[in-house]
Design a protein around this motif. Structure first.
Motif, mmCIF file in Angstrom:
data_model
loop_
_atom_site.group_PDB
_atom_site.id
_atom_site.type_symbol
_atom_site.label_atom_id
_atom_site.label_comp_id
_atom_site.label_asym_id
_atom_site.label_seq_id
_atom_site.Cartn_x
_atom_site.Cartn_y
_atom_site.Cartn_z
ATOM 1 N N CYS A 98 12.741 10.219 0.232
ATOM 2 C CA CYS A 98 11.451 9.689 0.681
ATOM 3 C C CYS A 98 11.398 8.192 0.420
ATOM 4 N N GLU A 99 10.388 7.580 0.988
ATOM 5 C CA GLU A 99 10.131 6.164 0.758
ATOM 6 C C GLU A 99 8.914 6.051 -0.156
ATOM 7 N N ILE A 100 8.868 4.973 -0.904
ATOM 8 C CA ILE A 100 7.746 4.714 -1.803
ATOM 9 C C ILE A 100 7.296 3.281 -1.606
ATOM 10 N N LYS A 101 5.992 3.096 -1.697
ATOM 11 C CA LYS A 101 5.478 1.733 -1.782
ATOM 12 C C LYS A 101 4.324 1.716 -2.771
ATOM 13 N N LEU A 102 4.165 0.580 -3.423
ATOM 14 C CA LEU A 102 3.059 0.348 -4.351
ATOM 15 C C LEU A 102 2.226 -0.786 -3.773
ATOM 16 N N THR A 103 0.911 -0.553 -3.671
ATOM 17 C CA THR A 103 0.042 -1.555 -3.053
ATOM 18 C C THR A 103 -1.186 -1.843 -3.902
ATOM 19 N N THR A 104 -1.811 -2.982 -3.587
ATOM 20 C CA THR A 104 -3.129 -3.283 -4.145
ATOM 21 C C THR A 104 -4.139 -2.420 -3.401
ATOM 22 N N ASP A 105 -5.385 -2.447 -3.825
ATOM 23 C CA ASP A 105 -6.440 -1.704 -3.124
ATOM 24 C C ASP A 105 -6.599 -2.192 -1.687
ATOM 25 N N GLU A 106 -6.225 -3.443 -1.428
ATOM 26 C CA GLU A 106 -6.345 -4.025 -0.095
ATOM 27 C C GLU A 106 -5.132 -3.720 0.788
ATOM 28 N N GLY A 107 -4.093 -3.121 0.217
ATOM 29 C CA GLY A 107 -2.922 -2.739 0.991
ATOM 30 C C GLY A 107 -1.738 -3.679 0.899
ATOM 31 N N THR A 108 -1.842 -4.717 0.102
ATOM 32 C CA THR A 108 -0.735 -5.655 -0.087
ATOM 33 C C THR A 108 0.275 -5.063 -1.060
ATOM 34 N N LEU A 109 1.559 -5.225 -0.742
ATOM 35 C CA LEU A 109 2.600 -4.736 -1.649
ATOM 36 C C LEU A 109 2.557 -5.505 -2.960
ATOM 37 N N VAL A 110 2.762 -4.783 -4.068
ATOM 38 C CA VAL A 110 2.802 -5.445 -5.378
ATOM 39 C C VAL A 110 4.249 -5.754 -5.743
ATOM 40 N N LYS A 111 4.425 -6.628 -6.705
ATOM 41 C CA LYS A 111 5.757 -7.014 -7.163
ATOM 42 C C LYS A 111 6.262 -6.041 -8.229
ATOM 43 N N THR A 112 7.566 -6.035 -8.419
ATOM 44 C CA THR A 112 8.180 -5.243 -9.479
ATOM 45 C C THR A 112 7.514 -5.590 -10.806
ATOM 46 N N LYS A 115 1.280 -3.062 -11.516
ATOM 47 C CA LYS A 115 0.658 -1.790 -11.168
ATOM 48 C C LYS A 115 0.241 -1.808 -9.704
ATOM 49 N N GLY A 116 0.398 -0.643 -9.064
ATOM 50 C CA GLY A 116 -0.030 -0.522 -7.681
ATOM 51 C C GLY A 116 -0.299 0.917 -7.313
ATOM 52 N N ASN A 117 -1.063 1.102 -6.233
ATOM 53 C CA ASN A 117 -1.342 2.440 -5.718
ATOM 54 C C ASN A 117 -0.043 3.012 -5.147
ATOM 55 N N LEU A 118 0.279 4.253 -5.525
ATOM 56 C CA LEU A 118 1.530 4.892 -5.132
ATOM 57 C C LEU A 118 1.372 5.621 -3.807
ATOM 58 N N TRP A 119 2.210 5.240 -2.836
ATOM 59 C CA TRP A 119 2.237 5.855 -1.509
ATOM 60 C C TRP A 119 3.618 6.456 -1.282
ATOM 61 N N LEU A 120 3.665 7.621 -0.625
ATOM 62 C CA LEU A 120 4.918 8.299 -0.300
ATOM 63 C C LEU A 120 5.015 8.530 1.196
ATOM 64 N N LYS A 121 6.241 8.497 1.702
ATOM 65 C CA LYS A 121 6.486 8.793 3.110
ATOM 66 C C LYS A 121 7.807 9.535 3.216
ATOM 67 N N GLY A 122 7.795 10.662 3.935
ATOM 68 C CA GLY A 122 9.022 11.433 4.105
ATOM 69 C C GLY A 122 8.757 12.710 4.878
ATOM 70 N N TRP A 144 2.016 7.481 5.786
ATOM 71 C CA TRP A 144 2.078 7.291 4.331
ATOM 72 C C TRP A 144 1.005 8.131 3.652
ATOM 73 N N LEU A 145 1.377 8.800 2.573
ATOM 74 C CA LEU A 145 0.457 9.616 1.784
ATOM 75 C C LEU A 145 -0.044 8.822 0.587
ATOM 76 N N ASP A 146 -1.348 8.691 0.475
ATOM 77 C CA ASP A 146 -1.971 8.075 -0.698
ATOM 78 C C ASP A 146 -2.023 9.132 -1.797
ATOM 79 N N THR A 147 -1.214 8.973 -2.826
ATOM 80 C CA THR A 147 -1.112 9.996 -3.874
ATOM 81 C C THR A 147 -2.299 10.016 -4.823
ATOM 82 N N GLY A 148 -3.027 8.900 -4.890
ATOM 83 C CA GLY A 148 -4.111 8.807 -5.862
ATOM 84 C C GLY A 148 -3.621 8.391 -7.242
ATOM 85 N N ASP A 149 -2.320 8.138 -7.350
ATOM 86 C CA ASP A 149 -1.752 7.689 -8.622
ATOM 87 C C ASP A 149 -1.478 6.194 -8.585
ATOM 88 N N VAL A 150 -1.536 5.593 -9.754
ATOM 89 C CA VAL A 150 -1.170 4.186 -9.934
ATOM 90 C C VAL A 150 0.159 4.196 -10.674
#
Length: 168
Positions: A98-112, A115-122, A144-150
């Protein structure tokens, strides 16, 4: 504990609460997982604290695999495991299939390291809630699935859960 030998169990899947009970009430059963058949314990469904992870592995002399997934992913998505999967105690591991992305509440990708909102795709992510388009639209965005996890991704690529944005 006796069932491990009796039924030649190879994998034991449990939530951290059960692992905690095993840790506390294991006197005289520390060798329960030391059979030819047994491979490892799998922790699912809740955050696995580092001290519990270490206690279980040391006490029972077996490896513990930490798996992150949701009902909406049908199976695990992120694994901290043995063998072919990378392992780092205290994390949920790395994405598998699967793919993962971490974003701010506004949808911007966060840096390594942030903390960011965890999204999954697969392919294992569900298509939606039965007869509930509104709930589906709130959780799925462009596949993309919004997991509700940070979560936080470290520089080695391992993910750690840092909190929740929602509880269902």
């Amino acid at each position: 504990f006796n069932s491990i030998y009796k039924f030649r169990i190879s994998h034991f899947i449990a939530v951290p609460t059960i692992l905690s009970f095993m840790d506390k009430f294991s006197e005289s059963y520390e060798d329960s997982f030391l059979t030819e058949d047994f491979k490892f314990i799998v922790s699912v469904a809740a955050k696995l604290e580092v001290h519990l992870w270490q206690n279980i592995e040391q006490k029972f002399k077996t490896q513990l695999v930490n798996v992150y997934g949701l009902t909406e992913t049908v199976a695990g998505s992120i694994f901290c495991a043995t063998g072919i999967f990378p392992r780092k105690i205290g994390t949920i591991g790395v994405p598998v299939d699967c793919e993962i992305k971490l974003t701010t509440d506004e949808g911007t990708l966060v840096k390594t390291g942030e903390k960011g909102n965890l999204w999954l795709k697969g392919k294992h992510v569900f298509a939606g809630y039965f007869n509930n388009k509104l709930a589906t639209d709130n959780i799925l965005k462009d596949g993309w699935l919004d997991t509700g996890d940070v979560a936080i991704q470290d520089k080695e690529g391992f993910y750690t859960i840092a909190g929740r944005t929602k509880n269902v």
